[in-house]
Motif scaffolding. Structure first.
Motif, mmCIF file in Angstrom:
data_model
loop_
_atom_site.group_PDB
_atom_site.id
_atom_site.type_symbol
_atom_site.label_atom_id
_atom_site.label_comp_id
_atom_site.label_asym_id
_atom_site.label_seq_id
_atom_site.Cartn_x
_atom_site.Cartn_y
_atom_site.Cartn_z
ATOM 1 N N GLU A 104 72.872 65.812 60.570
ATOM 2 C CA GLU A 104 73.249 64.677 59.748
ATOM 3 C C GLU A 104 72.104 63.849 60.027
ATOM 4 O O GLU A 104 72.196 63.048 61.011
ATOM 5 C CB GLU A 104 74.661 64.458 59.878
ATOM 6 C CG GLU A 104 75.483 65.628 59.881
ATOM 7 C CD GLU A 104 76.811 65.331 59.162
ATOM 8 O OE1 GLU A 104 77.472 64.282 59.639
ATOM 9 O OE2 GLU A 104 77.439 66.087 58.422
ATOM 10 N N ALA A 112 78.383 49.338 59.837
ATOM 11 C CA ALA A 112 79.645 49.986 59.176
ATOM 12 C C ALA A 112 79.961 51.058 60.265
ATOM 13 O O ALA A 112 79.337 51.527 60.948
ATOM 14 C CB ALA A 112 79.582 50.143 57.778
ATOM 15 N N GLY A 113 81.358 51.709 59.895
ATOM 16 C CA GLY A 113 81.765 52.988 60.309
ATOM 17 C C GLY A 113 81.616 53.153 61.770
ATOM 18 O O GLY A 113 82.073 52.138 62.617
ATOM 19 N N ASP A 143 80.589 66.338 65.167
ATOM 20 C CA ASP A 143 79.394 66.044 64.853
ATOM 21 C C ASP A 143 78.904 64.854 65.678
ATOM 22 O O ASP A 143 78.354 63.751 65.171
ATOM 23 C CB ASP A 143 79.194 65.492 63.363
ATOM 24 C CG ASP A 143 79.515 66.570 62.284
ATOM 25 O OD1 ASP A 143 79.276 67.875 62.541
ATOM 26 O OD2 ASP A 143 79.861 66.275 61.184
ATOM 27 N N ASP A 189 75.100 52.440 53.968
ATOM 28 C CA ASP A 189 74.301 53.277 54.683
ATOM 29 C C ASP A 189 74.540 54.819 54.098
ATOM 30 O O ASP A 189 75.225 54.958 52.906
ATOM 31 C CB ASP A 189 75.169 53.521 56.110
ATOM 32 C CG ASP A 189 76.750 53.769 56.070
ATOM 33 O OD1 ASP A 189 77.074 54.493 54.887
ATOM 34 O OD2 ASP A 189 77.515 53.376 57.059
ATOM 35 N N PHE A 190 74.297 55.943 54.526
ATOM 36 C CA PHE A 190 74.304 57.025 53.975
ATOM 37 C C PHE A 190 73.991 58.018 54.936
ATOM 38 O O PHE A 190 73.121 57.907 55.650
ATOM 39 C CB PHE A 190 73.483 57.082 52.437
ATOM 40 C CG PHE A 190 72.105 57.224 52.703
ATOM 41 C CD1 PHE A 190 71.256 55.780 52.629
ATOM 42 C CD2 PHE A 190 71.291 58.243 52.961
ATOM 43 C CE1 PHE A 190 69.962 55.918 52.829
ATOM 44 C CE2 PHE A 190 69.814 58.240 52.925
ATOM 45 C CZ PHE A 190 69.171 57.004 52.959
ATOM 46 N N LYS A 191 74.356 59.432 54.407
ATOM 47 C CA LYS A 191 73.767 60.445 55.215
ATOM 48 C C LYS A 191 73.156 61.634 54.261
ATOM 49 O O LYS A 191 73.495 61.840 53.116
ATOM 50 C CB LYS A 191 75.114 61.483 55.630
ATOM 51 C CG LYS A 191 74.842 62.516 56.741
ATOM 52 C CD LYS A 191 75.079 63.905 55.886
ATOM 53 C CE LYS A 191 76.289 64.060 55.017
ATOM 54 N NZ LYS A 191 76.186 65.578 54.654
ATOM 55 N N CYS A 216 77.979 58.269 50.913
ATOM 56 C CA CYS A 216 77.151 56.857 51.253
ATOM 57 C C CYS A 216 78.353 55.899 51.543
ATOM 58 O O CYS A 216 79.334 56.142 50.982
ATOM 59 C CB CYS A 216 76.333 56.582 49.720
ATOM 60 S SG CYS A 216 75.231 57.801 49.398
ATOM 61 N N ARG A 217 77.804 54.889 51.832
ATOM 62 C CA ARG A 217 78.836 53.717 51.792
ATOM 63 C C ARG A 217 78.250 52.774 50.621
ATOM 64 O O ARG A 217 77.021 52.269 50.795
ATOM 65 C CB ARG A 217 78.943 52.926 53.170
ATOM 66 C CG ARG A 217 79.909 53.579 54.061
ATOM 67 C CD ARG A 217 80.571 52.829 55.261
ATOM 68 N NE ARG A 217 81.627 53.558 55.858
ATOM 69 C CZ ARG A 217 81.358 54.226 56.839
ATOM 70 N NH1 ARG A 217 80.203 54.434 57.322
ATOM 71 N NH2 ARG A 217 82.170 54.817 57.506
ATOM 72 N N ARG A 233 89.356 57.238 52.805
ATOM 73 C CA ARG A 233 89.541 57.226 54.395
ATOM 74 C C ARG A 233 90.699 56.217 54.604
ATOM 75 O O ARG A 233 91.600 56.304 55.543
ATOM 76 C CB ARG A 233 88.251 56.872 54.999
ATOM 77 C CG ARG A 233 87.137 58.027 55.018
ATOM 78 C CD ARG A 233 86.137 57.592 56.069
ATOM 79 N NE ARG A 233 84.941 58.519 55.736
ATOM 80 C CZ ARG A 233 83.742 58.361 55.196
ATOM 81 N NH1 ARG A 233 83.593 57.342 54.454
ATOM 82 N NH2 ARG A 233 82.797 59.144 55.290
HETATM 83 N N1 UDP Z 1 78.772 60.640 56.773
HETATM 84 C C1 UDP Z 1 78.874 61.817 55.887
HETATM 85 N N2 UDP Z 1 79.190 62.779 56.472
HETATM 86 C C2 UDP Z 1 79.812 62.929 57.845
HETATM 87 C C3 UDP Z 1 79.475 61.658 58.769
HETATM 88 C C4 UDP Z 1 79.133 60.655 58.005
HETATM 89 O O1 UDP Z 1 78.468 61.618 54.775
HETATM 90 O O2 UDP Z 1 80.119 63.952 58.596
HETATM 91 C C5 UDP Z 1 78.144 59.458 55.994
HETATM 92 C C6 UDP Z 1 79.251 58.538 55.892
HETATM 93 O O3 UDP Z 1 80.042 58.511 54.525
HETATM 94 C C7 UDP Z 1 78.433 56.836 55.806
HETATM 95 C C8 UDP Z 1 77.445 57.608 56.768
HETATM 96 O O4 UDP Z 1 77.229 58.777 56.890
HETATM 97 O O5 UDP Z 1 77.898 56.738 54.602
HETATM 98 C C9 UDP Z 1 77.434 56.839 58.178
HETATM 99 O O6 UDP Z 1 78.782 57.499 58.754
HETATM 100 P P1 UDP Z 1 79.323 56.878 60.262
HETATM 101 O O7 UDP Z 1 78.441 57.421 61.168
HETATM 102 O O8 UDP Z 1 79.558 55.482 60.208
HETATM 103 O O9 UDP Z 1 80.867 57.818 60.672
HETATM 104 P P2 UDP Z 1 82.160 57.649 59.591
HETATM 105 O O10 UDP Z 1 82.369 56.367 59.865
HETATM 106 O O11 UDP Z 1 82.109 58.155 58.393
HETATM 107 O O12 UDP Z 1 83.001 58.682 60.521
#
Ligand code: UDP
Length: 268
Positions: A104, A112-113, A143, A189-191, A216-217, A233
């Motif tokens: 990812e 964030a997150g 992950d 942010d985004f993935k 995405c956020r 969430r």
């Molecule tokens: N994200 C995703 N799939 C995943 C993990 C993260 O699409 O399995 C996206 C999430 O929506 C955010 C960004 O990646 O936009 C960063 O996520 P983060 O690592 O902060 O994890 P989270 O808080 O979503 O567990």
């Protein structure tokens, strides 16, 4: 979405004519009409916290199909290759078959997150520059975040591919940040996921999977209102309404969505 699952011959309701290749949490892959293609079907299922929280959000799949089409087409226009070929209908798109790199790829502009939590940063704090990070795609392990050195060492991608992935991720970030800024939304942010396609013997990288508010956020610039999967969430309201708002601002709402009332316009 990984493509590791065993093949089986049944489709979902109404789709039995197609051969199912893989079913993920939010999408299904079917064999496509031509060799080297898949049909990607967007479900209404929403999951969070490694699928501990689940719901069906009516209309989400339709919105994500449209939004992902919009972003992938935009990326193609600026010369970032993607797996997207064309949208087929409300819930399906034709894509190129790729070898998914099991990472990812996350790009962050604001804390964030999991990053905010890990480093004790205030949600929304501007980062000194965009940061690209990688998680190893494995639901059973949740992950886990992995350093770049692991990626080459375990052979998930070569060092050259990693350099290309970082450049692509930053281009996607600039594109997505600009598009969102244009409609009053901040890209926190985004993935993305990256796939390998083979042109003769040469591997080439493309943006794969999907780009949508599921991954995405997105915060409204004026109010800070969340317009992404955090709404689900964190139980902040109706997820389909949030995604509809994003789609409306971008002008990509499907024409036959009935819960999008239009007002009569006064013409002078
Ligand atoms: N994200 C995703 N799939 C995943 C993990 C993260 O699409 O399995 C996206 C999430 O929506 C955010 C960004 O990646 O936009 C960063 O996520 P983060 O690592 O902060 O994890 P989270 O808080 O979503 O567990």
């Amino acid at each position: 979405m990984t493509h590791r699952a065993a093949r089986c011959d049944t489709g979902n309701v109404g789709m039995a004519r197609r051969k199912l290749v893989y079913e993920g949490k939010a999408k299904i892959l079917y064999e496509g009409p031509e060799p080297g293609t898949y049909v990607q079907y967007f479900k209404d299922d929403a999951t969070a916290f490694n699928a501990e929280k689940k719901a069906v959000i009516e209309g989400k799949g339709v919105l994500n199909n449209r939004l992902s089409e919009y972003f992938m087409n935009g990326l193609t226009q600026i010369g970032v290759p993607t797996h997207f070929i064309k949208r087929l209908n409300m819930r399906e798109q034709l894509i190129r078959q790729v070898e998914i790199i099991p990472l990812e790829v996350i790009v962050r502009n604001f804390a964030a997150g999991s990053m905010a939590k890990r480093l004790g940063l205030a949600e929304g704090m501007a980062l000194p520059r965009p940061i690209v990070e990688f998680s190893y795609k494995d639901d059973a392990l949740g992950d886990p975040l992995v350093p770049e050195e692991y990626i080459a060492a375990f052979g998930w991608a070569t060092q050259q591919e990693m350099d290309d992935i970082v450049s692509m991720a930053l281009r996607v970030n600039d594109f997505m940040s600009g598009v969102m800024y244009g409609v009053g939304i901040k890209l926190i942010d985004f993935k993305i996921e990256i796939g390998r396609v083979w042109d003769n013997e040469f591997p080439r990288l493309v943006v794969a999977d999907e780009i949508s508010p599921d991954s995405c956020r997105l915060w409204d610039i004026e109010t800070g209102k969340k317009l992404d999967k955090d709404v689900f969430r964190q139980d902040l309201g109706d997820l389909a309404d949030a995604y509809t708002e994003v789609a409306k601002r971008l002008g990509v709402l499907p024409t036959n969505v009935t819960h999008a009332p239009t007002k009569p316009t006064l013409i002078n």
